[in-house]
Write a protein that holds these residues in place. Structure first.
Motif, short mmCIF file in Angstrom:
data_model
loop_
_atom_site.label_atom_id
_atom_site.label_comp_id
_atom_site.label_asym_id
_atom_site.label_seq_id
_atom_site.Cartn_x
_atom_site.Cartn_y
_atom_site.Cartn_z
N GLN A 188 -6.78 12.55 -2.13
CA GLN A 188 -6.30 11.40 -1.35
C GLN A 188 -6.74 10.03 -1.90
N LEU A 189 -7.84 10.03 -2.66
CA LEU A 189 -8.36 8.74 -3.15
C LEU A 189 -8.24 8.58 -4.66
N VAL A 190 -8.66 9.62 -5.39
CA VAL A 190 -8.75 9.50 -6.85
C VAL A 190 -7.38 9.65 -7.52
N LYS A 191 -6.70 10.73 -7.20
CA LYS A 191 -5.41 11.00 -7.86
C LYS A 191 -4.34 9.95 -7.55
N PRO A 192 -4.21 9.50 -6.29
CA PRO A 192 -3.19 8.46 -6.02
C PRO A 192 -3.45 7.17 -6.79
N LYS A 193 -4.73 6.82 -6.94
CA LYS A 193 -5.09 5.61 -7.69
C LYS A 193 -4.62 5.76 -9.14
N THR A 204 -3.47 6.54 0.18
CA THR A 204 -3.65 8.00 0.08
C THR A 204 -2.43 8.71 -0.54
N TRP A 205 -2.55 10.02 -0.62
CA TRP A 205 -1.43 10.82 -1.11
C TRP A 205 -0.43 11.06 0.01
N ASP A 206 -0.91 11.62 1.15
CA ASP A 206 0.07 11.98 2.19
C ASP A 206 -0.31 11.50 3.59
N ILE A 213 2.16 1.29 -12.76
CA ILE A 213 2.19 -0.17 -12.92
C ILE A 213 1.47 -0.66 -14.18
N GLY A 214 0.65 0.20 -14.78
CA GLY A 214 -0.07 -0.21 -15.99
C GLY A 214 -1.16 -1.23 -15.74
N LYS A 215 -1.69 -1.24 -14.52
CA LYS A 215 -2.78 -2.17 -14.16
C LYS A 215 -3.76 -1.41 -13.26
N PRO A 216 -5.00 -1.92 -13.16
CA PRO A 216 -5.93 -1.26 -12.24
C PRO A 216 -5.50 -1.42 -10.78
N VAL A 217 -5.74 -0.39 -10.00
CA VAL A 217 -5.50 -0.44 -8.55
C VAL A 217 -6.86 -0.50 -7.88
N THR A 218 -7.12 -1.57 -7.14
CA THR A 218 -8.48 -1.80 -6.63
C THR A 218 -8.55 -1.86 -5.11
N PHE A 222 0.86 -1.19 0.00
CA PHE A 222 0.00 0.00 0.00
C PHE A 222 0.90 1.25 0.00
N ILE A 223 0.79 1.98 -1.07
CA ILE A 223 1.72 3.09 -1.33
C ILE A 223 1.05 4.44 -1.04
N MET A 224 1.75 5.30 -0.28
CA MET A 224 1.28 6.71 -0.22
C MET A 224 2.11 7.43 -1.27
N THR A 225 1.40 8.04 -2.20
CA THR A 225 2.10 8.49 -3.41
C THR A 225 3.05 9.67 -3.16
N VAL A 226 2.82 10.46 -2.11
CA VAL A 226 3.71 11.60 -1.86
C VAL A 226 5.16 11.15 -1.62
N SER A 227 5.32 9.91 -1.13
CA SER A 227 6.66 9.47 -0.73
C SER A 227 7.45 8.80 -1.87
N ILE A 228 6.82 8.55 -2.99
CA ILE A 228 7.50 7.85 -4.09
C ILE A 228 8.74 8.63 -4.52
#
Ligand SMILES: [Zn+2]
Length: 279
Positions: free
Chosen positions: A198-203, A181-183, A210-215, A150-156
């Protein structure tokens, strides 16, 4: 005279030619039998009460995998497992006959009564830490285990956290990438555009990597409320993961329980918690 002779000759030649051509058979029915369209019986989705009545699949939740000193804070000890302990835990699970499952299989089990291995377990990781890739996935590989990250996208791409490439590699290797989430703000505090942030953009960001759906979505701190669930559904997540608190009676798929493997636990203690925490 010459012309007549020539015409007869050409005529004979054409007749012979026509006869020597293979006769074409036009079948009245297609030669290949077309089977009648088989309509698969429509699978009936289980209702909430049925889902809640099923035996829970144990799900472990890890954060940091690194060394810590005896004087470390209580919080660090809970959220950090030492690398040798993590290695020992993976071995203990394999020795006990556990097989890892992934969200799709869990969903099919809960909703459509799909099959599970004799001793299923799910291994999840929160917060994007780099050692989850370099130590976590590497140890799991020894036993053919696959996990959920489970990735929080702000930290990538930040120091100490996974890069885009590492996240893509996990996905390509058969692990599942979920959103966290994002952060890392708790969902119980969201208002206005927070849901989108926090929900839509990180997905979308993870799907692009990854080129796949995140569910799958894990709630920061495991904290949730009933107001958040419709928003998580609307954002196209199929399941939401909490920690060891009680599941929602209406939406158990959005309150899937997990236990944090504490750095203070022995391997035997972890094995006992797996048995006692999931009914
Ligand atoms: Zn977290």
């Amino acid at each position: 005279m010459k012309n007549i002779f020539y015409s007869v000759f050409v005529g004979l030649f054409l007749m012979v030619s026509c006869q020597s051509e293979p006769r074409k058979i036009v079948p009245e029915v297609p030669l290949v039998a077309v089977p009648a369209k088989v309509v698969a019986p429509k699978k009936v989705a289980a209702d909430a009460a049925t889902i809640l009545s099923k035996k829970e699949v144990p799900i472990l939740c890890y954060h940091n995998i690194r060394d810590f000193s005896a004087s470390a804070s209580g919080n660090i000890k809970v959220y950090t497992v030492k690398p040798p302990a993590f290695a020992q835990q993976m071995k203990a699970l394999a020795d006990a006959g556990y097989e890892t499952i992934l969200p799709e299989q869990l969903y099919n089990y809960l909703v459509f009564d799909g099959p599970l291995p004799a001793k299923p377990i799910m291994i999840t990781f929160d917060d994007t830490r780099e050692e989850q890739f370099s130590i976590g996935a590497a140890e799991m590989k020894k036993y053919g285990f696959k996990g959920v990250f489970f990735i929080m996208t702000v930290s990538i791409n930040r120091p100490g956290y996974m890069s885009k490439e590492q996240i893509k590699t996990l996905s390509d290797d058969g692990h599942v990438v979920g959103a966290h989430t994002w952060d890392h703000h708790m969902v119980t505090k969201y208002a206005g555009d927070d849901w989108n942030t926090q929900l839509v953009k990180p997905k979308a960001k993870l799907e692009e990597i990854i080129g796949k759906p995140v569910t799958d979505f894990a709630y920061p701190f495991g904290l949730w409320n009933t107001a958040a669930i419709p928003e998580i559904k609307k954002s196209d997540y199929k399941m939401g993961y909490i920690l060891s608190t009680k599941r929602d009676s209406v939406d158990p798929l959005y309150t899937i329980r997990r236990i944090i493997v504490s750095g203070t636990w022995s391997t035997d203690g972890m094995m006992r918690s797996i048995d006692s925490s999931f009914k």
